[in-house]
Design a protein around this motif. Structure first.
Motif, mmCIF file in Angstrom:
data_model
loop_
_atom_site.group_PDB
_atom_site.id
_atom_site.type_symbol
_atom_site.label_atom_id
_atom_site.label_comp_id
_atom_site.label_asym_id
_atom_site.label_seq_id
_atom_site.Cartn_x
_atom_site.Cartn_y
_atom_site.Cartn_z
ATOM 1 N N LEU A 14 22.338 -46.472 11.212
ATOM 2 C CA LEU A 14 22.318 -47.915 11.030
ATOM 3 C C LEU A 14 23.561 -48.544 11.643
ATOM 4 C CD1 LEU A 14 21.072 -48.006 7.367
ATOM 5 C CD2 LEU A 14 19.815 -48.799 9.358
ATOM 6 N N GLN A 165 18.104 -60.946 0.350
ATOM 7 C CA GLN A 165 17.287 -60.823 1.557
ATOM 8 C C GLN A 165 17.072 -62.170 2.224
ATOM 9 O OE1 GLN A 165 14.012 -58.765 -0.240
ATOM 10 N NE2 GLN A 165 15.012 -56.757 -0.116
ATOM 11 N N ARG A 196 19.238 -55.365 2.381
ATOM 12 C CA ARG A 196 18.738 -55.286 3.754
ATOM 13 C C ARG A 196 17.971 -53.998 4.003
ATOM 14 N NH1 ARG A 196 19.878 -53.371 8.730
ATOM 15 N NH2 ARG A 196 21.720 -52.214 8.066
ATOM 16 N N LEU A 197 18.509 -52.878 3.535
ATOM 17 C CA LEU A 197 17.824 -51.601 3.710
ATOM 18 C C LEU A 197 16.482 -51.588 2.994
ATOM 19 C CD1 LEU A 197 20.833 -49.143 3.266
ATOM 20 C CD2 LEU A 197 19.654 -49.708 5.407
ATOM 21 N N GLN A 199 14.606 -54.224 2.407
ATOM 22 C CA GLN A 199 13.713 -55.097 3.162
ATOM 23 C C GLN A 199 13.140 -54.397 4.393
ATOM 24 O OE1 GLN A 199 15.599 -58.714 4.650
ATOM 25 N NE2 GLN A 199 13.756 -59.877 4.172
ATOM 26 N N GLU A 200 13.927 -53.511 4.962
ATOM 27 C CA GLU A 200 13.471 -52.771 6.145
ATOM 28 C C GLU A 200 12.685 -51.515 5.791
ATOM 29 O OE1 GLU A 200 16.997 -52.018 8.360
ATOM 30 O OE2 GLU A 200 17.268 -54.124 8.946
ATOM 31 N N LYS A 202 13.775 -48.871 4.291
ATOM 32 C CA LYS A 202 14.599 -47.664 4.380
ATOM 33 C C LYS A 202 15.178 -47.254 3.028
ATOM 34 C CE LYS A 202 15.735 -48.871 9.131
ATOM 35 N NZ LYS A 202 16.736 -49.480 10.016
ATOM 36 N N GLN A 215 13.627 -41.631 2.535
ATOM 37 C CA GLN A 215 14.188 -42.922 2.167
ATOM 38 C C GLN A 215 15.392 -42.727 1.245
ATOM 39 O OE1 GLN A 215 10.322 -44.312 0.580
ATOM 40 N NE2 GLN A 215 10.692 -46.200 1.745
#
Length: 421
Positions: A14, A165, A196-197, A199-200, A202, A215
């Motif tokens: 990342l 987010q 953020r992770l 939302q993606e 991950k 994950q």
């Protein structure tokens, strides 16, 4: 462990944390630098011993979490200095108890920096409540020593992630930022990268790490992070913020306490030993060496007052903004009747749906400050339906004998004001 290696893989793949540019107060950014932490970094440069107070809830109290990890990060980053930490995290409590605890549990140990973490436990409270307590914390610290630096840090739960987010602060953190802005105190969003992770896709907030090898798994319960993932992400966010904060230089000028943000702030909050209260009835002093409940809570209280007799009461004569007790909730607890002057008593249950074990707790009631008051904490004769209360969380009484008593356990008086004769 697989969980640790998974975090490392994602961290390497990342992009690094990006420090956001200044924006509106409501916008979430990794760090709002403001006046920085200049005294803290000056001591580091001078190769001195540095003490850090960590005031917060269970996320801060947790062994091996961001508190311990940040100390390790600092020691590695600045090997010329020596860092020690003050663990003033108490699970299940917010800033409204923290303002009472900061003096005896943090300031008494002479910190150089105090991190304040209550954004999760204060969520759902009215902004006015948060203003009073958080402003009280800041003013108490600087009233004792204006060279102690302060930093607000904001953690999150799964329910709060959508705010971050959208690059917004949740309501509790926003209220804290209003105090931070007023006092020029830095604020750090520890959970921004976590959101953020998620939302993606991950990161997932709740689960067992071994069941999600591709994950990051933040926690087992959506709230309390695993040390190797959620807490590690908090630490990395704090490290990135500290690098930015290190650039702020100390301003050479006399300290002047800012005007209050709210008139009814709780700078006067303090814990008062119970031996200063009048006791009526058959209260017992119980200590860790001779009582099992006192032993369980020995890291919170040196002794407790206990009564099982309805009508027994503790009496306080005071003048100020609020009055309450730092006490105990658990299987053998009942209720208090809180009475101010000759008004109708209010029932304060000391048993809830989590009370299958004993834990420290507290309650604080407002008192009109214009006049003096007589407050009584009376053991209630009203029996609680403990089985029904536990059933709300699908809990049961494992042994009915543990729940038979309806006792009151008192540890400290919580007072925003003064005792009077």
């Amino acid at each position: 462990m697989r969980i640790r290696s998974t975090l490392l893989i994602y961290w390497l793949l990342l992009p690094g944390l990006i420090l956001a540019q200044p924006s509106s107060l409501k916008q979430a950014q990794l760090v709002k630098v403001r006046a920085g932490l200049p005294h803290f970094f000056e001591k580091i440069k001078a190769k001195e011993k540095v003490r850090i107070g960590y005031l917060g809830g269970s996320i801060t109290e947790a062994s091996g979490g961001w508190r311990d990890q940040s100390l390790q990060w600092l020691q590695k980053q600045y090997p010329q200095a020596t860092f020690t930490g003050i663990n003033a995290g108490v699970g299940g409590t917010g800033s409204d108890l923290g303002v009472f605890r900061v003096e005896p549990q943090v300031l008494g140990l002479k910190p150089d920096l105090v991190f304040v973490e209550f954004a999760v436990n204060d969520q759902g409270k009215k902004p006015e409540q948060i203003y009073r307590a958080m402003e009280g914390i800041v003013r108490k610290i600087w009233r004792q020593n204006p060279t102690i630096d302060i930093c607000f840090v904001y953690t999150l739960t799964a329910d709060l992630a959508p705010y971050y987010q959208r690059q917004e602060l949740p309501p509790a953190a926003l209220a804290m930022e209003e105090i931070a802005e007023h006092y020029d105190v830095p604020g750090v969003c520890l959970g921004l990268e976590v959101a953020r992770l998620a939302q993606e896709g991950k990161l997932i907030f709740k689960g067992k790490p071994e069941e999600h090898p591709q994950q990051l798994v933040f926690s087992a319960d959506n709230v309390h992070p695993y040390p190797e993932t959620g807490q590690a992400l908090y630490t990395q966010a704090l490290g990135a913020a500290l690098r930015k904060l290190a650039s702020v230089q100390k301003k050479e000028r006399a300290f002047v306490m800012p005007a209050p943000f709210v008139a009814d702030h709780w700078e006067a909050a303090r814990m008062v030993p119970l031996d200063r209260l009048a006791r009526h009835g058959s209260w017992q002093i119980i200590k860790p060496g001779t009582d099992s409940v006192a032993y369980l809570l020995r890291n919170r209280f040196s002794y407790l007052l206990k009564s099982t007799h309805p009508g027994d009461y503790l009496e306080v004569r005071m003048k100020g903004l609020a009055c309450g007790l730092y006490d105990v909730v658990g299987p053998g607890c009942g209720s208090y009747e809180w009475q101010m002057d000759q008004q109708t008593p209010q029932l304060i249950p000391r048993f809830d749906s989590y009370a299958t074990y004993y834990r420290s707790h507290f309650f604080v009631m407002p008192t009109p400050p214009e006049q003096a008051h007589v407050i009584r904490f009376r053991i209630s004769g009203e029996k609680l339906n403990k089985a029904d209360i536990l059933s709300k969380r699908n809990q049961r009484m494992d042994d009915s004998r543990r729940f038979e008593e309806n006792a009151g356990y008192a540890g400290q008086l919580l007072l925003v004001g003064d005792l009077i004769p």
